[in-house]
Design a protein around this motif. Sequence first.
Motif, mmCIF file in Angstrom:
data_model
loop_
_atom_site.group_PDB
_atom_site.id
_atom_site.type_symbol
_atom_site.label_atom_id
_atom_site.label_comp_id
_atom_site.label_asym_id
_atom_site.label_seq_id
_atom_site.Cartn_x
_atom_site.Cartn_y
_atom_site.Cartn_z
ATOM 1 N N GLU A 152 -8.601 -8.008 25.300
ATOM 2 C CA GLU A 152 -8.463 -7.583 26.689
ATOM 3 C C GLU A 152 -8.894 -8.685 27.669
ATOM 4 O OE1 GLU A 152 -10.450 -3.957 27.583
ATOM 5 O OE2 GLU A 152 -9.134 -3.542 29.299
ATOM 6 N N ASN A 153 -9.988 -9.344 27.353
ATOM 7 C CA ASN A 153 -10.565 -10.295 28.308
ATOM 8 C C ASN A 153 -10.182 -11.751 28.075
ATOM 9 O OD1 ASN A 153 -12.042 -8.304 29.820
ATOM 10 N ND2 ASN A 153 -13.286 -8.084 27.964
ATOM 11 N N HIS A 154 -9.705 -12.058 26.887
ATOM 12 C CA HIS A 154 -9.310 -13.437 26.619
ATOM 13 C C HIS A 154 -8.032 -13.783 27.388
ATOM 14 C CE1 HIS A 154 -11.547 -14.975 22.819
ATOM 15 N NE2 HIS A 154 -12.366 -14.331 23.628
ATOM 16 N N THR A 155 -7.856 -15.092 27.600
ATOM 17 C CA THR A 155 -6.613 -15.547 28.221
ATOM 18 C C THR A 155 -5.648 -15.985 27.115
ATOM 19 O OG1 THR A 155 -7.253 -17.870 28.329
ATOM 20 C CG2 THR A 155 -7.958 -16.454 30.159
ATOM 21 N N GLY B 276 -5.188 -8.867 28.839
ATOM 22 C CA GLY B 276 -5.290 -7.506 29.371
ATOM 23 C C GLY B 276 -4.835 -6.397 28.439
ATOM 24 N N LEU B 277 -4.744 -6.663 27.137
ATOM 25 C CA LEU B 277 -4.368 -5.624 26.165
ATOM 26 C C LEU B 277 -5.586 -5.301 25.315
ATOM 27 C CD1 LEU B 277 -0.992 -6.742 24.502
ATOM 28 C CD2 LEU B 277 -1.326 -4.898 26.156
ATOM 29 N N LYS B 278 -5.889 -4.027 25.151
ATOM 30 C CA LYS B 278 -7.048 -3.633 24.340
ATOM 31 C C LYS B 278 -6.746 -3.684 22.853
ATOM 32 C CE LYS B 278 -9.868 -0.697 27.250
ATOM 33 N NZ LYS B 278 -9.928 0.645 27.793
ATOM 34 N N GLN C 143 4.088 -10.537 21.792
ATOM 35 C CA GLN C 143 5.166 -9.689 22.304
ATOM 36 C C GLN C 143 4.979 -9.399 23.794
ATOM 37 O OE1 GLN C 143 5.811 -6.055 20.051
ATOM 38 N NE2 GLN C 143 6.742 -5.034 21.822
ATOM 39 N N HIS C 144 3.734 -9.102 24.168
ATOM 40 C CA HIS C 144 3.417 -8.781 25.561
ATOM 41 C C HIS C 144 3.774 -9.951 26.482
ATOM 42 C CE1 HIS C 144 1.425 -6.457 28.644
ATOM 43 N NE2 HIS C 144 0.618 -7.467 28.942
ATOM 44 N N LEU C 145 3.441 -11.166 26.045
ATOM 45 C CA LEU C 145 3.760 -12.356 26.843
ATOM 46 C C LEU C 145 5.277 -12.539 26.950
ATOM 47 C CD1 LEU C 145 2.767 -15.082 28.164
ATOM 48 C CD2 LEU C 145 3.093 -16.097 25.906
#
Lengths: 451, 451
Positions: free
Chosen positions: A276-279, A328-330, A339-341
């Motif tokens: 969640e918090n990492h870039t 921002g993904l838990k 996939q999100h990117l």
Amino acid sequence: MKKILIIGAGLSSSSLIKYLLDRSSEYKWKVLVGDISEELAKKKVNGHVNGLGFMFDVNDASQKERLVQEADIVVSMLPAYMHFTLAQTCVKYGKHMVTASYVSNEIKTLDQEAKQKGVLLLNEIGVDPGIDHMSAMQVIDRIREEGGEINEFESNTGGLVAPKYDNNPWNYKFTWNPRNVILAGQGASQFLHNGKYKYIPYHKLFERTERISISNLGEFEAYANRDSLKYREIYKLQNVDTMFRGTIRRPGYSRAWNVFVQLGATDDSYVYQDSENHTYRQFINSFTQYSATKTVEQKIAEYLKIDPESEIMYKIRWTGIFEDKKIGLKAASPAKILQHLLEQKWAMEPDDKDMIVMQHQFVYTKNNIKKKIYSSMVVYGEDQMHTAMSITVGTPLAIAVKMILTGKINLTGVHMPIIKEIYQPILKELEDFKIKFIEEEVDWVGVESGA
Amino acid sequence: MKKILIIGAGLSSSSLIKYLLDRSSEYKWKVLVGDISEELAKKKVNGHVNGLGFMFDVNDASQKERLVQEADIVVSMLPAYMHFTLAQTCVKYGKHMVTASYVSNEIKTLDQEAKQKGVLLLNEIGVDPGIDHMSAMQVIDRIREEGGEINEFESNTGGLVAPKYDNNPWNYKFTWNPRNVILAGQGASQFLHNGKYKYIPYHKLFERTERISISNLGEFEAYANRDSLKYREIYKLQNVDTMFRGTIRRPGYSRAWNVFVQLGATDDSYVYQDSENHTYRQFINSFTQYSATKTVEQKIAEYLKIDPESEIMYKIRWTGIFEDKKIGLKAASPAKILQHLLEQKWAMEPDDKDMIVMQHQFVYTKNNIKKKIYSSMVVYGEDQMHTAMSITVGTPLAIAVKMILTGKINLTGVHMPIIKEIYQPILKELEDFKIKFIEEEVDWVGVESGA
């Protein structure tokens, strides 16, 4: 009126539903469309007088039993693992069922009972599997009828963005389920090449592509699908020397994708710590060795022995994976993060159109002369609802439903469309939908090196 | 007489059984040894007056219930996945149980009930896990008691052939379960390095080794174990910057093993076609591209970018993988084929002896000064029955049994040996068996680059 029950109203059902509704008055059909989203089901029916959209929950056994009992034929557009219980219900009440999914081992067990009940369970009648089977078998049967013998068979298919809308360095956008694209090729791929069994592990798959060319569309590359060997039996090609099935991308895609594979960024088997918090930059750095002095970009280029200014590195940079932007993904796996990117970068724009590209290659011998046939199909999407994927999956399904309801197909048991009485009329009618194969025959010029 | 029930009489039980029988008259113990092979159980008991070897079938519930009910303590040497039902039976009848296996999530669920019944379920008390926990915690607790803070922790362990018998180019022989060696590292490895999470996919694991050195034994290399991160919590090292656990081999092993990994020859997920009739040469060729002109050796050297005359290729050739010799295994996976070949080449000779090598590295700060401690253990096998593996697994288990039966350990619930009242007396007594750690302390010289 005959009742057609369609379960699942997602993207791949659009062209199927339209075909059946368009002919519903002529053939006296009632088209019932059930989906977990009532809104989606109603949208697809679009107020048609012979249609009905409603909420359907596959876990509601009594609704399922009642609907199947009242139907004349059932089309399941559910995810493949959900077909079996529905197929059991269809057999129980003596109703035919049609799907675009692979015949599972579970479904096979219903063959005898289906035959006893006079029921047809017709599967693999979408595009891939579906149109691939039908178009390949048409050429194979024809060569055999003319006294030829097949020596090699290769078949490649891809879902891509149409050339006009192809405007990113990967020459790729998500035209279908993104998750399947991220996880593509995991496990080992098996095929037969010049009489030798060949196995490619996942981490070598995207290095071992082969080039293919399609008239008027240009160059592509293909990487091997998981299991090409089983098609020998299905197509009765037990004596071929080469049996290969692959996935089509534009040239350069695979070598760039291989960077993510090599790093381990497509792994779906564990949770990446603190996702969640990492870039994204921290994420991609986690696959490289610690260094007090080098940048992530330098480390990746050295680790994977890539020219840092190469086309490959340009594609990787373009994805945004080196940016210090929060994921921002838990509790996400590396595959989910990637996939999100890419869902943000490889998204189809509202006016973009997709295309399906398929090419078979047959080497055969007749009268001691070896020839090679290329048989290619290109289908373009019409709009966001009737994409090339939806048209090529839904139209063969819909034609099969029509043929079953009008008595043109009279089979019982578990089937796939590899027999002439099924594929011939369907391929014929598909031409009305601009789904057709162009054949080119050339002299065979010798052993080629492949993947 | 108190009854000790040992289930499983395999290689790792030899030293355990001997320790308990040797002290059975003094402490008035009856040592009951059950195994699926009655012969093996009897052989290990060796006619001792206080021992009894018998056939035990873990699937025979009534035998299990009866034996547990009659015992005072149970030692499970079964494969890890079989522990749970036995542990349930132990809790039911209020009996303590000891194992050398990792605490599973299932076993954890028994904690409350075990406490209520006054039962101790002591796990991870072999060598790795076992001696590693105890010896690491002893140093960690000591540094803390002296006011120091741990900054980095690294621990590597390996089972190898002893130097005198180390006579093949891999400097390796199977001293333990060969299957685990073939499949080692599959999945992704996770650790923490200088404050950064690091993940290594399987296909990169054997390239990312680090060197370690052990006094009087020379140089080794280590590759990362699957999950190093969970040890932060267990050892209460949540604030360390580096947390790494690895497996020790002699230098050069990993880079050569990587050839099999890269080719895909360690895959256990599918059946290699016609494994019975193919030769090893055909097998290894199946992972390379077809070529009408090149040898398999040439193809592999090019494919993996290795010098064909290198030490790596020499090791590979030595295995016999390029020989046209029949495999002779039915329906085997690549991993099983490779194991079958190596079982012939990496076998321990009757007079060969093994060794266990373990080394911890601690970086800590005390009074603003950073120091590094190396703590190393080397244990040699005595003979074929009392191997280093059997001695280091069985002796801590046996000492724990003695301490529980004599009231020196009074814990209840699910435990592992990370508390002083367990590890201190056990480590002390292990020294009588030449199982001891040598410490060296040096000034800390700065950030090192690791795996």
